[in-house]
Structures are given as C-alpha cells and as structure tokens.
Enzyme design. Structure first.
Site, PDB file in Angstrom:
ATOM      1  N   TRP A  31       0.179  45.405  -2.457  1.00 34.68           N
ATOM      2  CA  TRP A  31       0.259  45.065  -1.020  1.00 34.68           C
ATOM      3  C   TRP A  31       0.377  46.346  -0.207  1.00 34.68           C
ATOM      4  O   TRP A  31       1.108  47.267  -0.597  1.00 34.68           O
ATOM      5  CB  TRP A  31       1.486  44.180  -0.754  1.00 34.68           C
ATOM      6  CG  TRP A  31       1.161  42.718  -0.626  1.00 34.68           C
ATOM      7  CD1 TRP A  31       0.875  41.864  -1.644  1.00 34.68           C
ATOM      8  CD2 TRP A  31       1.106  41.956   0.590  1.00 34.68           C
ATOM      9  NE1 TRP A  31       0.650  40.604  -1.154  1.00 34.68           N
ATOM     10  CE2 TRP A  31       0.777  40.628   0.223  1.00 34.68           C
ATOM     11  CE3 TRP A  31       1.299  42.240   1.931  1.00 34.68           C
ATOM     12  CZ2 TRP A  31       0.650  39.594   1.149  1.00 34.68           C
ATOM     13  CZ3 TRP A  31       1.177  41.215   2.861  1.00 34.68           C
ATOM     14  CH2 TRP A  31       0.844  39.916   2.476  1.00 34.68           C
ATOM     15  N   SER A  65       5.472  43.633  -3.621  1.00 29.07           N
ATOM     16  CA  SER A  65       6.769  44.276  -3.869  1.00 29.07           C
ATOM     17  C   SER A  65       7.731  43.346  -4.607  1.00 29.07           C
ATOM     18  O   SER A  65       8.561  43.806  -5.398  1.00 29.07           O
ATOM     19  CB  SER A  65       7.394  44.727  -2.551  1.00 29.07           C
ATOM     20  OG  SER A  65       6.658  45.813  -2.038  1.00 29.07           O
ATOM     21  N   CYS A  88       5.785  48.712  -0.317  1.00 29.03           N
ATOM     22  CA  CYS A  88       5.902  48.843   1.138  1.00 29.03           C
ATOM     23  C   CYS A  88       5.934  47.443   1.741  1.00 29.03           C
ATOM     24  O   CYS A  88       4.969  46.687   1.609  1.00 29.03           O
ATOM     25  CB  CYS A  88       4.706  49.622   1.675  1.00 29.03           C
ATOM     26  SG  CYS A  88       4.594  49.599   3.466  1.00 29.03           S
ATOM     27  N   HIS A  96      10.153  36.277   6.215  1.00 32.54           N
ATOM     28  CA  HIS A  96       9.694  36.434   4.837  1.00 32.54           C
ATOM     29  C   HIS A  96       9.975  37.836   4.281  1.00 32.54           C
ATOM     30  O   HIS A  96      10.455  38.006   3.160  1.00 32.54           O
ATOM     31  CB  HIS A  96       8.193  36.158   4.798  1.00 32.54           C
ATOM     32  CG  HIS A  96       7.641  35.955   3.424  1.00 32.54           C
ATOM     33  ND1 HIS A  96       7.640  34.739   2.807  1.00 32.54           N
ATOM     34  CD2 HIS A  96       7.087  36.815   2.560  1.00 32.54           C
ATOM     35  CE1 HIS A  96       7.102  34.867   1.610  1.00 32.54           C
ATOM     36  NE2 HIS A  96       6.756  36.114   1.428  1.00 32.54           N
ATOM     37  N   ARG A 135       6.023  57.645   6.683  1.00 35.18           N
ATOM     38  CA  ARG A 135       6.832  57.869   5.472  1.00 35.18           C
ATOM     39  C   ARG A 135       6.003  57.947   4.194  1.00 35.18           C
ATOM     40  O   ARG A 135       6.550  58.012   3.088  1.00 35.18           O
ATOM     41  CB  ARG A 135       7.878  56.741   5.357  1.00 35.18           C
ATOM     42  CG  ARG A 135       8.957  56.884   6.412  1.00 35.18           C
ATOM     43  CD  ARG A 135       9.659  55.593   6.734  1.00 35.18           C
ATOM     44  NE  ARG A 135      10.702  55.793   7.747  1.00 35.18           N
ATOM     45  CZ  ARG A 135      10.453  55.925   9.069  1.00 35.18           C
ATOM     46  NH1 ARG A 135       9.220  55.858   9.552  1.00 35.18           N
ATOM     47  NH2 ARG A 135      11.455  56.122   9.912  1.00 35.18           N
TER      48      ARG A 135
HETATM   49  N1  RBF Z   1       4.375  42.310  -0.447  1.00 35.38           N
HETATM   50  C1  RBF Z   1       4.572  43.591  -0.104  1.00 35.38           C
HETATM   51  O1  RBF Z   1       4.660  44.446  -0.980  1.00 35.38           O
HETATM   52  N2  RBF Z   1       4.691  43.966   1.210  1.00 35.38           N
HETATM   53  C2  RBF Z   1       4.617  43.092   2.222  1.00 35.38           C
HETATM   54  O2  RBF Z   1       4.711  43.509   3.399  1.00 35.38           O
HETATM   55  C3  RBF Z   1       4.406  41.728   1.910  1.00 35.38           C
HETATM   56  N3  RBF Z   1       4.350  40.804   2.899  1.00 35.38           N
HETATM   57  C4  RBF Z   1       4.147  39.507   2.566  1.00 35.38           C
HETATM   58  C5  RBF Z   1       4.046  38.553   3.598  1.00 35.38           C
HETATM   59  C6  RBF Z   1       3.795  37.231   3.281  1.00 35.38           C
HETATM   60  C7  RBF Z   1       3.710  36.240   4.386  1.00 35.38           C
HETATM   61  C8  RBF Z   1       3.632  36.839   1.916  1.00 35.38           C
HETATM   62  C9  RBF Z   1       3.357  35.410   1.545  1.00 35.38           C
HETATM   63  C10 RBF Z   1       3.741  37.766   0.922  1.00 35.38           C
HETATM   64  C11 RBF Z   1       3.980  39.105   1.219  1.00 35.38           C
HETATM   65  N4  RBF Z   1       4.060  40.064   0.198  1.00 35.38           N
HETATM   66  C12 RBF Z   1       4.276  41.370   0.538  1.00 35.38           C
HETATM   67  C13 RBF Z   1       3.812  39.718  -1.211  1.00 35.38           C
HETATM   68  C14 RBF Z   1       5.083  39.456  -2.012  1.00 35.38           C
HETATM   69  O3  RBF Z   1       5.725  40.677  -2.363  1.00 35.38           O
HETATM   70  C15 RBF Z   1       4.729  38.694  -3.300  1.00 35.38           C
HETATM   71  O4  RBF Z   1       3.706  39.380  -3.982  1.00 35.38           O
HETATM   72  C16 RBF Z   1       4.251  37.273  -3.025  1.00 35.38           C
HETATM   73  O5  RBF Z   1       5.144  36.615  -2.174  1.00 35.38           O
HETATM   74  C17 RBF Z   1       4.147  36.500  -4.362  1.00 35.38           C
HETATM   75  O6  RBF Z   1       3.459  35.364  -4.134  1.00 35.38           O
END
Ligand code: RBF
Length: 164
Positions: A31, A65, A88, A96, A135
């Site tokens: 992500w 993450s 990140c 969330h 960063r």
């Molecule tokens: N994972 C990140 O590493 N960074 C994020 O900013 C991030 N934002 C997310 C926002 C939403 C709405 C969702 C559903 C997931 C996000 N994830 C993010 C993924 C999260 O870490 C994880 O992989 C999933 O929630 C697993 O289904």
C-alpha cells in the site's frame, strides 16, 4: 542524539556498530507503494553503507500495513539479527487508518516482548501524502534510513546481551 525536528536520515556514523555479517529481514507493505519503495531503498542503502552484505538482506512484501504483523511474526522465526517492518498509513475519510495503526503498533510491540529478534518499527503514519513524501526521502529525511541504523544498533545490543 535525536531531537524533536530530527532529520530521519541524520545519524552519527561513529555511533553505529560494525554490521559486517549481520543478517537483516525487511517486511514491506505494498500500500502506498511510492512511499514504501523509497523507505525500502533507504533501509537497504543504509544497511549496506554500514557493512551489511546485500546477500544478508532478505525482503518480503505484504499487501498492506496490517499484514506487517503477520509477515514480521513469520520473519522473526528465521535466522535474522533484526527484522524491519516498513509501511505507510495515510489518514482517510473514516477512522479505518487509526485501527490499522493501532493494530500494527500493538502487534509489532508484542513481538518485541514475546521473542528474541529485535523488530524495528518503520510505520509512517501521516495526515496526507505530502507528509509521507517528506519522510520518505523528502525534507524530513527517510524513515528507512533511521530504521536501518536502529536495526544495526538493536542487533548489536542483542549480541552483547546474548554473550553474557
Ligand atoms: N494499508 C496501508 O499500508 N496504508 C494505508 O493507508 C491503508 N489504508 C487503507 C484504507 C482502507 C479503507 C482499507 C480497506 C485498507 C487500507 N489499507 C492500508 C490496507 C490494510 O493495511 C490491509 O491490507 C487491508 O485492510 C486488509 O484487507
């Protein structure tokens, strides 16, 4: 010594122990890949600059993450002197992001308590993409560099403790 507005890439090279022969695992989240790729690059370059051989660095990716906890929990079972988790999380329209950050922070903290391999916290948690860029090689330095130096210092700490 680090201070409040410390640049993440600044460190006293003389304070870093010799890292020759250290094995370091890195778990990196996909992500916000533009950011996490820069963190990874910083961590790898700084590890190597301080003596870690490229073949002693193993990188594994996880989707987000939140999965850093599982990925790191698996990596610490292998023969690493330290494991760095890089991710990140950027604030969104819902809470969330806060649940993800809490879960990752708690999970990585717990790993540091329940097992012997130092786990290094490389999670950037920002209000927007600009803060993340600052960063990840921008004006605040690179969190990956800081994690690499911390990994070497903690691996050295462990070596000293285990020698007693
Ligand atoms: N994972 C990140 O590493 N960074 C994020 O900013 C991030 N934002 C997310 C926002 C939403 C709405 C969702 C559903 C997931 C996000 N994830 C993010 C993924 C999260 O870490 C994880 O992989 C999933 O929630 C697993 O289904």
């Amino acid at each position: 010594m680090a201070t409040k507005n410390h640049n993440l890439s600044d460190y006293d090279i003389n304070s870093v122990p010799d890292a020759t022969g250290m094995k370091v695992g890195i778990v990196v989240a996909e992500w916000n890949e533009n950011i996490t790729a820069a963190l990874l690059n910083g961590a790898q370059q700084t590890l190597m600059k301080n003596g870690v051989f490229p073949e002693d660095i193993e990188v594994m990716t996880v989707p987000g993450s939140f999965e850093l906890v599982y990925g790191t929990a698996q990596m610490v079972k292998k023969n690493f002197d330290a494991v760095i988790a890089l991710g990140c999380v950027i604030r969104g329209d819902t809470p969330h992001d806060r649940y993800i950050c809490q879960g990752v922070t708690y999970g990585l903290t717990r790993l540091n308590v329940i097992q012997d391999t130092p786990v290094i916290y490389g999670l950037i948690t920002t209000l927007d993409m600009q803060q993340a860029e600052e960063r990840a090689g921008g004006k605040m330095g690179n969190k990956g560099d800081e994690c690499a130096v911390t990994a070497i210092k903690m691996a050295d700490f462990r070596r000293k403790i285990e020698k007693d």
